[in-house]
Scaffold this motif. Structure first.
Motif, PDB file in Angstrom:
ATOM      1  N   VAL A   1      -3.340  -2.506   7.745  1.00 40.17           N
ATOM      2  CA  VAL A   1      -4.306  -3.173   7.099  1.00 40.17           C
ATOM      3  C   VAL A   1      -4.698  -3.328   5.736  1.00 40.17           C
ATOM      4  CG1 VAL A   1      -7.367  -2.784   7.101  1.00 40.17           C
ATOM      5  CG2 VAL A   1      -5.248  -2.184   9.225  1.00 40.17           C
ATOM      6  N   GLU A   2      -4.171  -2.592   4.377  1.00 44.54           N
ATOM      7  CA  GLU A   2      -4.227  -2.095   3.238  1.00 44.54           C
ATOM      8  C   GLU A   2      -3.829  -3.547   2.893  1.00 44.54           C
ATOM      9  OE1 GLU A   2      -6.701  -0.701   1.389  1.00 44.54           O
ATOM     10  OE2 GLU A   2      -8.136  -0.219   3.512  1.00 44.54           O
TER      11      GLU A   2
ATOM     12  N   ASP B   1      -8.916  11.782  -0.855  1.00 44.00           N
ATOM     13  CA  ASP B   1      -8.073  11.172  -2.201  1.00 44.00           C
ATOM     14  C   ASP B   1      -9.320  12.000  -3.577  1.00 44.00           C
ATOM     15  OD1 ASP B   1      -6.454  10.720   0.552  1.00 44.00           O
ATOM     16  OD2 ASP B   1      -6.246   8.820  -1.428  1.00 44.00           O
TER      17      ASP B   1
ATOM     18  N   TYR C   1     -10.121   4.301  14.837  1.00 49.71           N
ATOM     19  CA  TYR C   1     -10.048   3.499  13.172  1.00 49.71           C
ATOM     20  C   TYR C   1     -11.061   3.074  12.750  1.00 49.71           C
ATOM     21  CZ  TYR C   1      -5.021   3.223  14.453  1.00 49.71           C
ATOM     22  OH  TYR C   1      -3.752   4.213  14.473  1.00 49.71           O
TER      23      TYR C   1
ATOM     24  N   TYR D   1       0.854  -0.669  -0.248  1.00 47.33           N
ATOM     25  CA  TYR D   1      -0.028   0.032  -0.172  1.00 47.33           C
ATOM     26  C   TYR D   1       1.023   0.897   0.262  1.00 47.33           C
ATOM     27  CZ  TYR D   1      -3.398   3.109   1.169  1.00 47.33           C
ATOM     28  OH  TYR D   1      -4.130   4.433   0.961  1.00 47.33           O
TER      29      TYR D   1
ATOM     30  N   GLU E   1     -11.422   2.780   2.189  1.00 48.12           N
ATOM     31  CA  GLU E   1     -10.294   1.979   2.897  1.00 48.12           C
ATOM     32  C   GLU E   1      -9.931   2.607   4.300  1.00 48.12           C
ATOM     33  OE1 GLU E   1      -7.057   3.251  -0.670  1.00 48.12           O
ATOM     34  OE2 GLU E   1      -6.877   4.371   1.394  1.00 48.12           O
ATOM     35  N   PHE E   2      -9.200   1.924   5.075  1.00 45.71           N
ATOM     36  CA  PHE E   2      -8.843   1.241   6.702  1.00 45.71           C
ATOM     37  C   PHE E   2      -8.328   2.703   6.892  1.00 45.71           C
ATOM     38  CE2 PHE E   2      -7.275   0.226  10.287  1.00 45.71           C
ATOM     39  CZ  PHE E   2      -8.993  -0.494  11.092  1.00 45.71           C
ATOM     40  N   ARG E   3      -9.074   4.158   7.447  1.00 44.58           N
ATOM     41  CA  ARG E   3      -8.128   5.146   8.327  1.00 44.58           C
ATOM     42  C   ARG E   3      -8.488   5.222   9.394  1.00 44.58           C
ATOM     43  NH1 ARG E   3      -6.173   8.605   3.634  1.00 44.58           N
ATOM     44  NH2 ARG E   3      -6.375   7.073   1.449  1.00 44.58           N
ATOM     45  N   LEU E   4      -7.335   6.546  10.133  1.00 47.77           N
ATOM     46  CA  LEU E   4      -7.696   6.853  11.304  1.00 47.77           C
ATOM     47  C   LEU E   4      -9.169   7.986  11.308  1.00 47.77           C
ATOM     48  CD1 LEU E   4      -6.880   7.100  14.116  1.00 47.77           C
ATOM     49  CD2 LEU E   4      -5.310   9.091  13.514  1.00 47.77           C
TER      50      LEU E   4
ATOM     51  N   ARG F   1      -4.704  -7.260   4.371  1.00 50.15           N
ATOM     52  CA  ARG F   1      -6.394  -7.325   2.821  1.00 50.15           C
ATOM     53  C   ARG F   1      -6.174  -7.904   1.908  1.00 50.15           C
ATOM     54  NH1 ARG F   1     -10.033  -3.199   5.532  1.00 50.15           N
ATOM     55  NH2 ARG F   1     -10.753  -4.206   6.955  1.00 50.15           N
ATOM     56  N   TRP F   2      -4.947  -6.811   0.806  1.00 53.36           N
ATOM     57  CA  TRP F   2      -4.366  -6.790  -0.862  1.00 53.36           C
ATOM     58  C   TRP F   2      -3.939  -8.818  -0.381  1.00 53.36           C
ATOM     59  CZ3 TRP F   2      -8.290  -5.661  -2.928  1.00 53.36           C
ATOM     60  CH2 TRP F   2      -7.998  -3.331  -3.617  1.00 53.36           C
TER      61      TRP F   2
ATOM     62  N   THR G   1      -3.665   1.872   9.272  1.00 52.16           N
ATOM     63  CA  THR G   1      -3.835   1.975   8.214  1.00 52.16           C
ATOM     64  C   THR G   1      -3.688   1.355   6.890  1.00 52.16           C
ATOM     65  OG1 THR G   1      -3.451   4.039   7.978  1.00 52.16           O
ATOM     66  CG2 THR G   1      -5.315   3.443   9.486  1.00 52.16           C
TER      67      THR G   1
ATOM     68  N   ARG H   1     -14.213   2.304  -3.194  1.00 51.65           N
ATOM     69  CA  ARG H   1     -14.054   2.079  -2.710  1.00 51.65           C
ATOM     70  C   ARG H   1     -13.370   2.376  -1.217  1.00 51.65           C
ATOM     71  NH1 ARG H   1      -9.014  -0.603  -1.184  1.00 51.65           N
ATOM     72  NH2 ARG H   1      -7.667   0.546  -1.684  1.00 51.65           N
TER      73      ARG H   1
ATOM     74  N   ARG I   1      -1.974   8.475  -1.205  1.00 54.28           N
ATOM     75  CA  ARG I   1      -1.496   8.727  -2.719  1.00 54.28           C
ATOM     76  C   ARG I   1      -0.548  10.163  -3.267  1.00 54.28           C
ATOM     77  NH1 ARG I   1      -5.906   6.158  -2.110  1.00 54.28           N
ATOM     78  NH2 ARG I   1      -6.673   5.169  -2.973  1.00 54.28           N
TER      79      ARG I   1
END
Lengths: 348, 130
Positions: free
Chosen positions: A55-56, B93, B123, A10, B108-111, A59-60, A52, B106, A13
């Motif tokens: 986790v991403e 984003d 989270y 991950y 996404e896992f975030r704080l 998951r991939w 975070t 999609r 961006r």
């Protein structure tokens, strides 16, 4: 045989160009580009941290592994930017992927090689038959003090691997670790930014450990650089991994695929693991990969991987690493970057 | 100060996006409900949301609650997830001018928020463009 069952990476961006940082501090951007071979780096949003991103990436890795999260016996997160000083990152990651409660969990720290430590321990537990699968993650939201050389490289990213004995997409043929007490980079308790020994981080630290670990693992495996298809080394900047590879006898073409740092920066614990994910995105069955991490303090973990037929079958199940680096980028000003990285202190 | 037990109780929906689904009419609920009161009285079974979906509608928050002031302005969207269920989440984003009704997103896992300088980190989910 043990190895990798699933992998994922991950990358945030947001990016900042080296010129944008250099302009603030009156530095010569062209000299930095030449000297460190760095052009831009990833920047985490305020809502992104090691947890975070892990986790991403995890998951991939699960998507490629195709295993039940409940069958993961251990979750290990390697980072030097765990969001909590006291409270594990791994519990959040394990809960988020559905691996709790029958699960061992630990956070690893060893400067930039915490991720490869997690991989090493995960492989060992699987090899010992203690558990069927282990999730090992390396990731960081690296910190560099304003104006310091580290600010040009410290970036963000994460790579996750599920280790197992069956359904391997890459077999682990050999591992080797080389370690001495070499204080080239550190952060004392309660300090916000790490400190480093300048040029001392080079010859006696990075180059000695990466070369020693790489040479010894190839010697034990009976391999030379000519026998290996891809090599990836810890990437504190663009220059070091390229130079150490050449010193070991590798050609640039063997290092190109996993060489992310000129456009990614130094993701610390994620650096060589993320390079490995970029290689796994393209490697053909039977090809050999040398990966060697480096963590200040100091040590290197080396691995030799062999891609299998299953890699080709499953790698499309999750995003590739290189497109995450090259596409959908959002460039920040230094002011936006400073806000994102908590470099601006607001009054309460 | 945030409620630590409250955050902990909701970890399945916040961290794993677990809602539930009516066995009779296939309606997906997120957050999970106790019963399918709208259409039938059948028992609800656990259901994990798909991580992909599309934007049904959105707004831009410019005057934010205290804990989100540093993030303003930000977009909040209601999204229809593939396979059923709707979530309300920040859409991040993505420049506001690029947000379109119907655009694919999609999770996404975030704080989501910090409880000040000393409290817990909470989270959860946000959505990003695909």
């Amino acid at each position: 045989m043990v190895g990798i069952v699933g992998y994922g990476a991950y990358i945030p961006r947001q990016r900042i160009k080296l010129e944008e940082i250099a302009a603030v501090w009156g530095a010569d951007a062209a000299a930095f580009k030449r000297g460190l071979m760095l052009y831009e780096k990833s920047v985490p949003s305020p809502d992104q941290d090691t947890i975070t991103m892990s986790v991403e990436a995890a998951r991939w890795a699960l998507a490629r592994a195709g295993v039940d999260p409940k069958s993961i016996g251990a979750v290990y997160i390697g980072s030097e930017s765990h969001p909590y000083a006291v409270k594990p990152s791994g519990t959040v990651v394990a809960e988020a992927i559905g691996a709790t409660p029958d699960c061992h969990c630990a956070d690893f720290e060893f400067a930039c090689k915490a991720g490869s430590e997690a991989m090493f321990v995960g492989l060992s537990l699987v090899k010992a038959g203690e558990m069927d699968y282990v999730l090992a993650v390396g990731g960081d939201t690296s910190q560099g003090a304003p104006g310091d050389a580290l600010e040009y490289s410290a970036s963000a990213g994460s790579a996750a691997f599920i280790m197992g004995r069956e359904k391997l997409l890459a077999e682990c043929l050999h591992t080797y670790s080389f370690m001495t007490d070499t204080p080239d980079f550190w952060r004392r308790e309660y300090e916000f930014y790490p400190r480093h020994g300048g040029r001392f981080t080079g010859e006696p630290a990075y180059f000695k450990h990466v070369q020693s670990a790489s040479r010894e693992i190839m010697s034990r495996a009976g391999l030379t650089p000519k026998d290996i298809n891809y090599a990836v080394f810890h990437q504190p900047n663009g220059k070091f991994p390229r130079n150490v590879g050449r010193m070991l006898g590798f050609k640039d073409e063997q290092m190109e695929t996993g060489w992310l740092s000129p456009w990614l920066g130094n993701t610390y614990s994620g650096a060589s693991p993320m390079g490995l994910t970029a290689i796994l995105d393209v490697a053909k069955p039977g090809e050999l990969i040398l990966m060697c991490s480096y963590g200040s303090g100091a040590g290197s973990d080396a691995f030799i991987w062999k891609a299998t037929e299953r890699l080709v079958e499953v790698r499309e199940k999750a995003p590739f690493t290189r497109p995450q680096l090259d596409e959908n980028k959002v460039y920040l000003t230094y002011g936006q970057y400073a806000k994102c990285r908590g470099k601006i202190v607001k009054a309460d | 100060m945030a409620s630590v037990p409250g955050y902990w109780r909701e970890r399945a929906q916040r961290l794993r996006y677990e809602g539930n689904k009516c066995e009779s009419c296939d309606e997906v609920y997120f957050p999970p409900r106790r019963s399918c009161g709208i259409k039938c009285d059948e028992e609800l079974k656990p259901h994990t949301l798909s991580t992909t979906g599309k934007v049904l509608t959105y707004t831009v928050i410019r005057v934010a609650p205290t804990q989100f002031v540093d993030e303003a302005p930000y977009a909040v969207a209601i999204c229809e997830m593939d396979g059923g269920g709707r979530i309300t989440a920040q859409l991040v984003d993505c420049p506001f001018e690029n947000i379109k009704i119907g655009m694919p997103v999609r999770i996404e896992f975030r704080l989501i928020q910090k409880d000040g300088h000393h409290g817990i980190l909470m989270y959860g989910y946000k959505v990003v463009p695909v």
